[in-house]
Design a protein around this motif. Sequence first.
Motif, mmCIF file in Angstrom:
data_model
loop_
_atom_site.group_PDB
_atom_site.id
_atom_site.type_symbol
_atom_site.label_atom_id
_atom_site.label_comp_id
_atom_site.label_asym_id
_atom_site.label_seq_id
_atom_site.Cartn_x
_atom_site.Cartn_y
_atom_site.Cartn_z
ATOM 1 N N THR A 56 45.491 34.342 50.407
ATOM 2 C CA THR A 56 44.477 35.370 50.167
ATOM 3 C C THR A 56 44.633 35.898 48.744
ATOM 4 N N LYS A 57 43.511 36.233 48.161
ATOM 5 C CA LYS A 57 43.530 36.737 46.779
ATOM 6 C C LYS A 57 42.337 37.656 46.568
ATOM 7 N N LYS A 58 42.595 38.828 45.978
ATOM 8 C CA LYS A 58 41.497 39.730 45.643
ATOM 9 C C LYS A 58 41.042 39.426 44.221
ATOM 10 N N ASP A 93 36.740 31.064 52.690
ATOM 11 C CA ASP A 93 35.800 32.120 53.038
ATOM 12 C C ASP A 93 36.050 33.304 52.116
ATOM 13 N N PHE A 94 35.096 34.228 52.080
ATOM 14 C CA PHE A 94 35.257 35.403 51.231
ATOM 15 C C PHE A 94 34.529 36.582 51.842
ATOM 16 N N ASP A 95 34.926 37.782 51.395
ATOM 17 C CA ASP A 95 34.298 39.003 51.895
ATOM 18 C C ASP A 95 34.228 40.004 50.744
ATOM 19 N N VAL A 96 33.052 40.564 50.529
ATOM 20 C CA VAL A 96 32.895 41.593 49.500
ATOM 21 C C VAL A 96 33.457 42.898 50.050
ATOM 22 N N ILE A 97 34.534 43.390 49.427
ATOM 23 C CA ILE A 97 35.204 44.596 49.921
ATOM 24 C C ILE A 97 34.421 45.843 49.532
ATOM 25 N N GLY A 98 33.910 45.849 48.292
ATOM 26 C CA GLY A 98 33.169 47.017 47.817
ATOM 27 C C GLY A 98 33.260 47.134 46.318
ATOM 28 N N PRO A 99 32.742 48.246 45.752
ATOM 29 C CA PRO A 99 32.785 48.441 44.302
ATOM 30 C C PRO A 99 34.210 48.371 43.767
ATOM 31 N N PRO A 158 32.664 49.798 37.162
ATOM 32 C CA PRO A 158 31.525 50.172 38.019
ATOM 33 C C PRO A 158 30.484 49.061 38.161
ATOM 34 N N ASP A 159 30.518 48.081 37.272
ATOM 35 C CA ASP A 159 29.537 46.986 37.324
ATOM 36 C C ASP A 159 30.046 45.773 38.109
ATOM 37 N N ASP A 160 31.226 45.899 38.695
ATOM 38 C CA ASP A 160 31.833 44.774 39.411
ATOM 39 C C ASP A 160 32.113 45.140 40.869
ATOM 40 N N VAL A 161 32.401 44.113 41.665
ATOM 41 C CA VAL A 161 32.815 44.311 43.055
ATOM 42 C C VAL A 161 34.140 43.579 43.298
ATOM 43 N N ASP A 162 34.946 44.128 44.197
ATOM 44 C CA ASP A 162 36.159 43.451 44.644
ATOM 45 C C ASP A 162 35.797 42.491 45.765
ATOM 46 N N VAL A 163 36.277 41.278 45.661
ATOM 47 C CA VAL A 163 36.002 40.245 46.668
ATOM 48 C C VAL A 163 37.332 39.668 47.142
ATOM 49 N N LEU A 164 37.508 39.599 48.458
ATOM 50 C CA LEU A 164 38.709 38.979 49.019
ATOM 51 C C LEU A 164 38.388 37.542 49.397
ATOM 52 N N LEU A 165 39.144 36.608 48.830
ATOM 53 C CA LEU A 165 38.958 35.215 49.249
ATOM 54 C C LEU A 165 40.151 34.789 50.103
#
Length: 345
Positions: A79-81, A115-121, A126-133
């Motif tokens: 897993t990697k954010k 797989d991946f999941d958008v965690i949130g801002p 502020p222009d990016d999102v954290d994504v967990l893969l």
Amino acid sequence: MIGLDISTSGVKLVELSDGGKNELRLERYAFEVLPRGAVVDGNIENIEQVAEAVRRIWKKSGTRAKNVALGMPTASVITKKIVLPAGMSELELEVQVESEASQYIPFALDEVSLDFDVIGPSGSSPDDVDVLLAASRKDKVEDRVAVAESAGLKPVVMDIESYAARAALERINAALPKAGKGQIIALFRIGTQLTHISVMLDGQVIYEREQPFGGNQLTQDIVRTYGLTFEEAEIKKKAGNLPDNYGAELLTPFLESAAQEITRAIQFFFTSTPHARIDRLFLAGGCAIIPDLVDIVASRTKIASAVVNPFGGMKLGEGVREKQLRIDAPAYLVACGLALRRFDS
């Protein structure tokens, strides 16, 4: 949907339903032992034996649910954010995640399930999102899928065991003062061969590792001391049907060893992170309910300690015996977390 936890010792099944008024209801739970060697270090070595155990547990439980949520061993998943630009479409995200994943995964992408999941801002921009893969070798995922399908079930969710355990623990933390906000909470899942440690602050994991210690050590001591087979030793250990000297000569040293392993893991957490405290400690797994273990751990660590009951506050189905559930509950943390996926929006 049912949660199905496949581990070295056996298969655990949990089915939850909506009990109304924001309450959950435990409809049923069950355990089926696995032959030694069917699952080794989280890897399914004998699909037929495991599928047969799943068939038995499904029938024994009385459930009619065919959809299942399964868990992958934590060590089998990378897993990697990562941080990506906000406002991307699902397809654009998918392409970008695959591109990023190749940097972190030591296998060819066609060999992995990704797989991946958008965690949130993102907190950093502020222009990016954290994504967990999350990525795992396809063959390991396919083994679990094959077990479920061979047993006549339909796998619809593939989770990570440590994530499922934490999802179940979140319900418990919600009942703490201020819902545990600001508290550093450590979870020790003592399995058959491994102890998995997760330390969390405000729902975020700040430390995680596994160490080689589990209930098998006590079983092996019983085998050597009393000349039993491994299966006989397991049965007698669970039933408490052992000679009078068992407590002093085998059980007490094992409890001391377990407390020492936990204390050592906590010290390692302190030296390898900026944190210097743990506010609350939870024990889970089959060993957690051994009499005196939680008291010894609390005494050695000087930390408020408790045995996990993932079903606390739930209504109970007609076939669930409350007295037996109190004994069994700590071993069902992962299975409960998997069953909770039924309620994901």
